[in-house]
Design a protein around this motif. Structure first.
Motif, PDB file in Angstrom:
ATOM      1  N   ILE A  44       0.888  -1.333  -0.023  1.00 51.66           N
ATOM      2  CA  ILE A  44      -0.073  -0.019   0.028  1.00 51.66           C
ATOM      3  C   ILE A  44       0.768   1.443  -0.134  1.00 51.66           C
ATOM      4  O   ILE A  44       2.040   1.235   0.516  1.00 51.66           O
ATOM      5  CB  ILE A  44      -1.007  -0.026   1.114  1.00 51.66           C
ATOM      6  N   VAL A  45       0.328   2.316  -0.421  1.00 57.40           N
ATOM      7  CA  VAL A  45       0.823   3.774  -0.300  1.00 57.40           C
ATOM      8  C   VAL A  45       0.223   4.575   0.517  1.00 57.40           C
ATOM      9  O   VAL A  45      -1.015   4.603   0.549  1.00 57.40           O
ATOM     10  CB  VAL A  45       0.850   4.416  -1.891  1.00 57.40           C
ATOM     11  N   VAL A  46       0.896   5.081   1.457  1.00 53.06           N
ATOM     12  CA  VAL A  46       0.400   5.831   2.539  1.00 53.06           C
ATOM     13  C   VAL A  46       0.736   7.415   2.526  1.00 53.06           C
ATOM     14  O   VAL A  46       2.289   7.281   2.311  1.00 53.06           O
ATOM     15  CB  VAL A  46       0.323   5.434   3.921  1.00 53.06           C
ATOM     16  N   ARG A  47       0.267   8.283   2.876  1.00 52.58           N
ATOM     17  CA  ARG A  47       0.809   9.418   3.096  1.00 52.58           C
ATOM     18  C   ARG A  47       1.291   9.838   4.757  1.00 52.58           C
ATOM     19  O   ARG A  47       0.785   9.874   5.396  1.00 52.58           O
ATOM     20  CB  ARG A  47      -0.130  10.702   2.878  1.00 52.58           C
ATOM     21  N   ASN A  48       2.666   9.969   4.745  1.00 51.88           N
ATOM     22  CA  ASN A  48       3.113   9.732   6.017  1.00 51.88           C
ATOM     23  C   ASN A  48       3.375   8.193   6.459  1.00 51.88           C
ATOM     24  O   ASN A  48       2.747   7.953   7.415  1.00 51.88           O
ATOM     25  CB  ASN A  48       2.666  10.549   6.835  1.00 51.88           C
ATOM     26  N   ASP A  92       5.872   5.497   1.188  1.00 56.11           N
ATOM     27  CA  ASP A  92       5.326   6.863   1.235  1.00 56.11           C
ATOM     28  C   ASP A  92       4.853   7.182  -0.311  1.00 56.11           C
ATOM     29  O   ASP A  92       5.168   6.211  -1.253  1.00 56.11           O
ATOM     30  CB  ASP A  92       6.411   7.881   1.606  1.00 56.11           C
ATOM     31  N   GLU A  93       4.241   8.253  -0.509  1.00 59.26           N
ATOM     32  CA  GLU A  93       3.972   8.685  -1.869  1.00 59.26           C
ATOM     33  C   GLU A  93       4.990   9.175  -2.603  1.00 59.26           C
ATOM     34  O   GLU A  93       6.049   9.637  -2.071  1.00 59.26           O
ATOM     35  CB  GLU A  93       2.888   9.828  -1.642  1.00 59.26           C
ATOM     36  N   PHE A  94       4.926   8.570  -3.934  1.00 59.32           N
ATOM     37  CA  PHE A  94       5.989   9.244  -4.769  1.00 59.32           C
ATOM     38  C   PHE A  94       5.194   9.711  -5.918  1.00 59.32           C
ATOM     39  O   PHE A  94       5.258   9.090  -7.052  1.00 59.32           O
ATOM     40  CB  PHE A  94       7.127   8.216  -5.183  1.00 59.32           C
ATOM     41  N   PRO A  95       4.370  10.925  -5.999  1.00 61.02           N
ATOM     42  CA  PRO A  95       3.597  11.240  -7.030  1.00 61.02           C
ATOM     43  C   PRO A  95       4.531  11.322  -8.298  1.00 61.02           C
ATOM     44  O   PRO A  95       3.696  11.007  -9.396  1.00 61.02           O
ATOM     45  CB  PRO A  95       3.155  12.822  -6.586  1.00 61.02           C
ATOM     46  N   PRO A 102      -4.524   6.993  -1.257  1.00 64.28           N
ATOM     47  CA  PRO A 102      -5.896   7.208  -1.141  1.00 64.28           C
ATOM     48  C   PRO A 102      -6.441   8.629  -1.243  1.00 64.28           C
ATOM     49  O   PRO A 102      -7.365   9.305  -1.642  1.00 64.28           O
ATOM     50  CB  PRO A 102      -6.533   6.195  -0.203  1.00 64.28           C
ATOM     51  N   GLN A 103      -5.620   9.231  -0.220  1.00 64.21           N
ATOM     52  CA  GLN A 103      -6.037  10.917   0.023  1.00 64.21           C
ATOM     53  C   GLN A 103      -5.555  11.698  -1.063  1.00 64.21           C
ATOM     54  O   GLN A 103      -6.166  12.806  -1.306  1.00 64.21           O
ATOM     55  CB  GLN A 103      -5.020  11.400   1.222  1.00 64.21           C
ATOM     56  N   ALA A 104      -4.641  11.104  -2.057  1.00 60.81           N
ATOM     57  CA  ALA A 104      -4.495  11.949  -3.261  1.00 60.81           C
ATOM     58  C   ALA A 104      -5.410  11.593  -4.319  1.00 60.81           C
ATOM     59  O   ALA A 104      -5.592  12.518  -5.108  1.00 60.81           O
ATOM     60  CB  ALA A 104      -2.871  11.595  -3.661  1.00 60.81           C
ATOM     61  N   ILE A 105      -5.713  10.810  -4.382  1.00 63.92           N
ATOM     62  CA  ILE A 105      -6.821  10.261  -5.649  1.00 63.92           C
ATOM     63  C   ILE A 105      -8.291  10.287  -4.933  1.00 63.92           C
ATOM     64  O   ILE A 105      -9.162   9.878  -5.838  1.00 63.92           O
ATOM     65  CB  ILE A 105      -6.515   8.702  -6.125  1.00 63.92           C
ATOM     66  N   TYR A 153      -5.716   7.097   6.920  1.00 61.23           N
ATOM     67  CA  TYR A 153      -4.820   7.229   5.635  1.00 61.23           C
ATOM     68  C   TYR A 153      -5.592   7.015   4.538  1.00 61.23           C
ATOM     69  O   TYR A 153      -5.085   6.921   3.406  1.00 61.23           O
ATOM     70  CB  TYR A 153      -3.521   6.563   5.798  1.00 61.23           C
ATOM     71  N   GLY A 154      -6.883   6.904   4.660  1.00 62.41           N
ATOM     72  CA  GLY A 154      -7.692   6.488   3.531  1.00 62.41           C
ATOM     73  C   GLY A 154      -8.184   5.087   3.129  1.00 62.41           C
ATOM     74  O   GLY A 154      -8.754   4.675   2.211  1.00 62.41           O
ATOM     75  N   HIS A 155      -7.337   4.108   3.943  1.00 56.03           N
ATOM     76  CA  HIS A 155      -7.360   2.809   3.519  1.00 56.03           C
ATOM     77  C   HIS A 155      -8.602   1.994   4.250  1.00 56.03           C
ATOM     78  O   HIS A 155      -8.962   2.457   5.384  1.00 56.03           O
ATOM     79  CB  HIS A 155      -6.203   2.065   3.892  1.00 56.03           C
TER      80      HIS A 155
END
Length: 208
Positions: A44-48, A92-95, A102-105, A153-155
Motif C-alpha cells: 500500500i501507499v500511504v501519506r506519511n 510513502d507517496e512518490f507522485p 488514497p488521500q491523493a486520489i 490514511y484512507g485505506h
C-alpha cells in the motif's frame, strides 16, 4: 590390514566431504517463497508512512518488520509490518513515480478483510486508535460478524469473526432473504418520505 584401514579411512573422508558439500548447498539455497510470506502480499501507499506504521501498531496490533528510508532520512521507500500471520508492505507517496495514496486520489477501490478471534474487541480498539466507522459491527448473512473501518490514511478495513459455516445452498438462501429484507426496508422508506412537491408546498412562503 593396512590397505583395509586405508580404504575405510578414504570412504570416511569421502562421506564427510559429501556431507559438508550438502550442508553448504543447503546453507546457500534460496527459497523461492520467503519463509513467513504468502503467495499474495499487499503493498500500500500511504501519506506519511512512519505515522501510519505507528497507527497500525496501536489499532491492529501490527509488528514492524523493517523500514528503509530515502537519502533524506524521512521518506520511507519501503517498509513491512505483520498483522496476525500476514505481511503488508508499504511506502510513502512518490507522485512523480505514479504512486499516490488514497488521500491523493480521493478514495480507494480496495478493502482489506481481516479475520480475528474477537471482532468487537478488535474493532473497538481500532476506533479508539483513530479509525473511522464506515459500517458498524453486525451479523452478516454469509456467516461472519463484521464491520468496516477507514484508517486515517484512507485505506478501508473489514474486520470479521466467523460465526457460522454455511453450505453454498445455505449461503444462497441467506443472501436471498437478506436482499428481500433490504428491498422491503428501502420500499418502506421511500413510501414514508414525502414527495418533493409536497415537501416544497409545505415549505413556508418567503416574506417580502
Amino acid at each position: 590390514m593396512a590397505r583395509k584401514a586405508k580404504g575405510r579411512s578414504s570412504k570416511k573422508k569421502a562421506a564427510a566431504g559429501a556431507a559438508a558439500r550438502k550442508k553448504t548447498a543447503a546453507a546457500v539455497m534460496v527459497e523461492p517463497i520467503p519463509k513467513g510470506m504468502h503467495t499474495v502480499t499487499p503493498h500500500i501507499v500511504v501519506r506519511n508512512a512512519a505515522n501510519a506504521i505507528e497507527f497500525y501498531k496501536q489499532a491492529f496490533g501490527a509488528k514492524e518488520l523493517h523500514r528503509m528510508y530515502m537519502p533524506d532520512g524521512k521518506t520511507i521507500m519501503h517498509a513491512a509490518i505483520r498483522i496476525g500471520d500476514s505481511v503488508i508492505m508499504m511506502a510513502d507517496e512518490f507522485p512523480d513515480m505514479g504512486t499516490r495514496s488514497p488521500q491523493a486520489i480521493g478514495g480507494t477501490p480496495v478493502s482489506f478483510y481481516i479475520y480475528v478471534r474477537d471482532v468487537d474487541r478488535f474493532f473497538d480498539r481500532a476506533v479508539k486508535a483513530g479509525a473511522t466507522v464506515r459500517m458498524p459491527v453486525m451479523d452478516a448473512f454469509w456467516g461472519d460478524r463484521n464491520g468496516v473501518l477507514e484508517d486515517p490514511y484512507g485505506h478501508s478495513w473489514s474486520i470479521a469473526t466467523r460465526k457460522k459455516n454455511l453450505s453454498p445452498k445455505q449461503m444462497k438462501q441467506a443472501q436471498e432473504e437478506w436482499l428481500a429484507t433490504a428491498s422491503m426496508a428501502s420500499k418502506k422508506a421511500a413510501e414514508a418520505a414525502p414527495p418533493a412537491a409536497a415537501a416544497a408546498a409545505a415549505a413556508p412562503e418567503p416574506q417580502a
